[in-house]
Design a protein around this motif. Structure first.
Motif, PDB file in Angstrom:
ATOM      1  N   ALA A 194       0.817  -1.211   0.000  1.00 52.99           N
ATOM      2  CA  ALA A 194       0.000   0.000   0.000  1.00 52.99           C
ATOM      3  C   ALA A 194       0.850   1.260   0.000  1.00 52.99           C
ATOM      4  O   ALA A 194       0.323   2.359  -0.128  1.00 52.99           O
ATOM      5  N   GLY A 195       2.167   1.107   0.162  1.00 53.15           N
ATOM      6  CA  GLY A 195       3.067   2.251   0.162  1.00 53.15           C
ATOM      7  C   GLY A 195       3.030   3.075   1.429  1.00 53.15           C
ATOM      8  O   GLY A 195       3.427   4.246   1.431  1.00 53.15           O
ATOM      9  N   ILE A 196       2.551   2.502   2.532  1.00 55.03           N
ATOM     10  CA  ILE A 196       2.469   3.255   3.786  1.00 55.03           C
ATOM     11  C   ILE A 196       3.872   3.478   4.342  1.00 55.03           C
ATOM     12  O   ILE A 196       4.626   2.521   4.533  1.00 55.03           O
ATOM     13  N   PRO A 197       4.252   4.742   4.599  1.00 59.30           N
ATOM     14  CA  PRO A 197       5.623   5.033   5.062  1.00 59.30           C
ATOM     15  C   PRO A 197       5.942   4.342   6.385  1.00 59.30           C
ATOM     16  O   PRO A 197       5.061   4.128   7.229  1.00 59.30           O
ATOM     17  N   LEU A 198       7.194   4.017   6.571  1.00 62.29           N
ATOM     18  CA  LEU A 198       7.623   3.371   7.815  1.00 62.29           C
ATOM     19  C   LEU A 198       7.369   4.258   9.025  1.00 62.29           C
ATOM     20  O   LEU A 198       7.135   3.760  10.128  1.00 62.29           O
ATOM     21  N   ALA A 199       7.410   5.576   8.838  1.00 62.84           N
ATOM     22  CA  ALA A 199       7.147   6.490   9.953  1.00 62.84           C
ATOM     23  C   ALA A 199       5.747   6.280  10.512  1.00 62.84           C
ATOM     24  O   ALA A 199       5.531   6.300  11.733  1.00 62.84           O
ATOM     25  N   VAL A 200       4.786   6.081   9.624  1.00 65.04           N
ATOM     26  CA  VAL A 200       3.405   5.837  10.048  1.00 65.04           C
ATOM     27  C   VAL A 200       3.292   4.486  10.746  1.00 65.04           C
ATOM     28  O   VAL A 200       2.673   4.368  11.806  1.00 65.04           O
ATOM     29  N   LEU A 201       3.900   3.471  10.155  1.00 63.65           N
ATOM     30  CA  LEU A 201       3.851   2.137  10.760  1.00 63.65           C
ATOM     31  C   LEU A 201       4.521   2.125  12.127  1.00 63.65           C
ATOM     32  O   LEU A 201       4.042   1.469  13.060  1.00 63.65           O
ATOM     33  N   ASP A 202       5.619   2.845  12.266  1.00 67.14           N
ATOM     34  CA  ASP A 202       6.310   2.922  13.553  1.00 67.14           C
ATOM     35  C   ASP A 202       5.412   3.566  14.613  1.00 67.14           C
ATOM     36  O   ASP A 202       5.381   3.146  15.770  1.00 67.14           O
ATOM     37  N   ARG A 203       4.691   4.604  14.196  1.00 63.80           N
ATOM     38  CA  ARG A 203       3.804   5.293  15.132  1.00 63.80           C
ATOM     39  C   ARG A 203       2.698   4.354  15.606  1.00 63.80           C
ATOM     40  O   ARG A 203       2.391   4.291  16.808  1.00 63.80           O
ATOM     41  N   VAL A 204       2.110   3.641  14.675  1.00 60.30           N
ATOM     42  CA  VAL A 204       1.054   2.695  15.030  1.00 60.30           C
ATOM     43  C   VAL A 204       1.616   1.554  15.884  1.00 60.30           C
ATOM     44  O   VAL A 204       0.989   1.113  16.854  1.00 60.30           O
ATOM     45  N   ALA A 205       2.817   1.089  15.547  1.00 58.37           N
ATOM     46  CA  ALA A 205       3.454   0.017  16.325  1.00 58.37           C
ATOM     47  C   ALA A 205       3.686   0.458  17.763  1.00 58.37           C
ATOM     48  O   ALA A 205       3.449  -0.306  18.710  1.00 58.37           O
ATOM     49  N   ASN A 206       4.141   1.696  17.948  1.00 56.75           N
ATOM     50  CA  ASN A 206       4.368   2.208  19.302  1.00 56.75           C
ATOM     51  C   ASN A 206       3.067   2.257  20.099  1.00 56.75           C
ATOM     52  O   ASN A 206       3.045   1.957  21.300  1.00 56.75           O
TER      53      ASN A 206
END
Length: 285
Positions: free
Chosen positions: A59-71
Motif C-alpha cells: 500500500a506504500g504506507i511510510p515506515l514512519a506511520v507504521l512505527d507510530r502505530v506500532a508504538n
C-alpha cells in the motif's frame, strides 16, 4: 515417564507453553480487523484497503506511520499485561501456586498478541489458521523465532531475516512451510525453543518471588512485567521494521530526515544518529 521427560525438556516445555497460550481467549489477532482499525486514523481509505487486501508495504504506507502505530500497540499491550500481572500479585504467598502459572500464561499470551500486531504492520501474512485451534508447525516456528528476537538472541534475528527474504522473493501470502519445518531455519527454531524454555523458567521463579508478599508483591510484579515486556516488544519492532519485507513500495529517501526508533515524543531529542541507538532514514512515497 514421558510426562516427566517433557517437563524436563526446555524445548518441549516452551512448545507446550506457546501452544497453551495461543488457545487463550482473545490472544489471536484478526489481521484484517486490526490493520483496518490501527491504520484508519493515519491513512487514507484506499491505503487501508490495500494494506488489508495485500500488505502495508504494498500500500506504500511510510515506515514512519507504521512505527507510530506500532508504538501505540506496544504501549497498549504493555499497560494491559502489566495491570494483569499486578492484579495477580495481590493475593500474595497463599495464592502463588495458582497465580504464577496463570500470570506466565497471560504474559506469553500478550507476547503473542503484540508479535502478531507488529508482524501484520510490517507486512507478514496471517499467522493463524481460521479453522484450526492448534498451531501448525510453520506458525509455531515463526512465533518461536519472534520470541527469540524479543529475548535478544542473534540466531533468531538471522533466521527471521531468512524467512522474510524467502517470502519477499516469492511474493508469498503465507509462511514458507518448508523453510520453517525442514530447511536451514528449522534447527535454529529448535535451538531457540530450548533457550526460551530455560528463560521462561527463570521468569517464573522471579515472578514467584515477587508475589510472596501481598500488595507489595503486586507492585513489584507489575513493575517487573512492565520493565521486561516493553523493551522486548520494541526489540521485535525494530527488527521487523528493518527487513526488506517492510519497505514501502515506491519509496524515496528524504535527505537528512531521521527518526528515532522509539516514542514519537522523544524523536526531537537529537538530530543525528548516535552509536548504539536504532535510527533509520525515512522514505517518502
Amino acid at each position: 515417564m514421558v510426562t516427566g521427560h517433557v517437563s524436563e525438556n526446555p524445548e518441549s516445555r516452551f512448545s507446550a507453553l506457546l501452544s497453551g497460550a495461543a488457545r487463550l481467549p482473545g490472544v489471536r489477532v484478526d489481521r484484517e480487523a486490526y490493520l483496518r482499525t490501527a491504520l484508519a486514523r493515519h491513512c487514507s481509505e484506499d491505503e487501508v484497503r490495500r494494506a488489508t487486501e495485500e500488505t502495508p508495504a504494498a500500500a506504500g504506507i511510510p515506515l514512519a506511520v507504521l512505527d507510530r502505530v506500532a508504538n501505540e500497540s506496544i504501549r497498549y499491550e504493555t499497560a494491559k499485561v502489566s495491570a494483569l500481572s499486578a492484579a495477580a500479585g495481590i493475593p500474595g504467598f497463599i495464592a502463588m501456586p495458582a497465580t504464577v502459572p496463570a500470570d506466565l500464561a497471560q504474559y506469553v499470551g500478550h507476547m503473542l498478541r503484540v508479535a502478531q500486531k507488529l508482524a501484520y504492520l510490517y507486512s507478514w501474512p496471517d499467522l493463524f489458521s481460521v479453522d484450526n485451534d492448534d498451531l501448525d508447525d510453520a506458525t509455531k516456528g515463526v512465533l518461536t523465532l519472534f520470541f527469540g528476537v524479543m529475548f535478544g538472541t542473534q540466531s533468531a534475528n538471522a533466521a527471521v531475516g531468512k524467512v522474510a527474504e524467502a517470502m519477499a522473493q516469492q511474493v508469498a501470502k503465507k509462511l514458507p512451510q518448508k523453510a520453517l519445518t525442514q530447511g536451514v531455519v528449522y534447527p535454529v527454531v529448535k535451538k531457540v525453543a530450548g533457550y526460551l524454555g530455560v528463560e521462561m523458567t527463570k521468569q517464573t521463579f522471579a515472578k514467584s518471588v515477587s508475589k510472596a508478599i501481598p500488595l507489595v508483591g503486586a507492585a513489584v510484579s507489575g513493575g517487573l512485567t512492565f520493565a521486561t515486556f516493553r523493551p522486548m516488544s520494541r526489540r521485535l519492532k525494530t527488527h521487523l521494521a528493518g527487513l526488506e519485507l517492510a519497505k514501502p513500495v515506491g519509496g524515496q529517501v528524504i535527505p537528512g530526515e531521521v527518526i528515532q526508533d522509539g516514542d514519537p515524543s522523544t524523536a526531537d531529542e537529537a538530530k543525528i544518529p548516535q552509536p548504539g541507538r536504532d535510527w533509520r532514514v525515512l522514505k517518502r512515497r
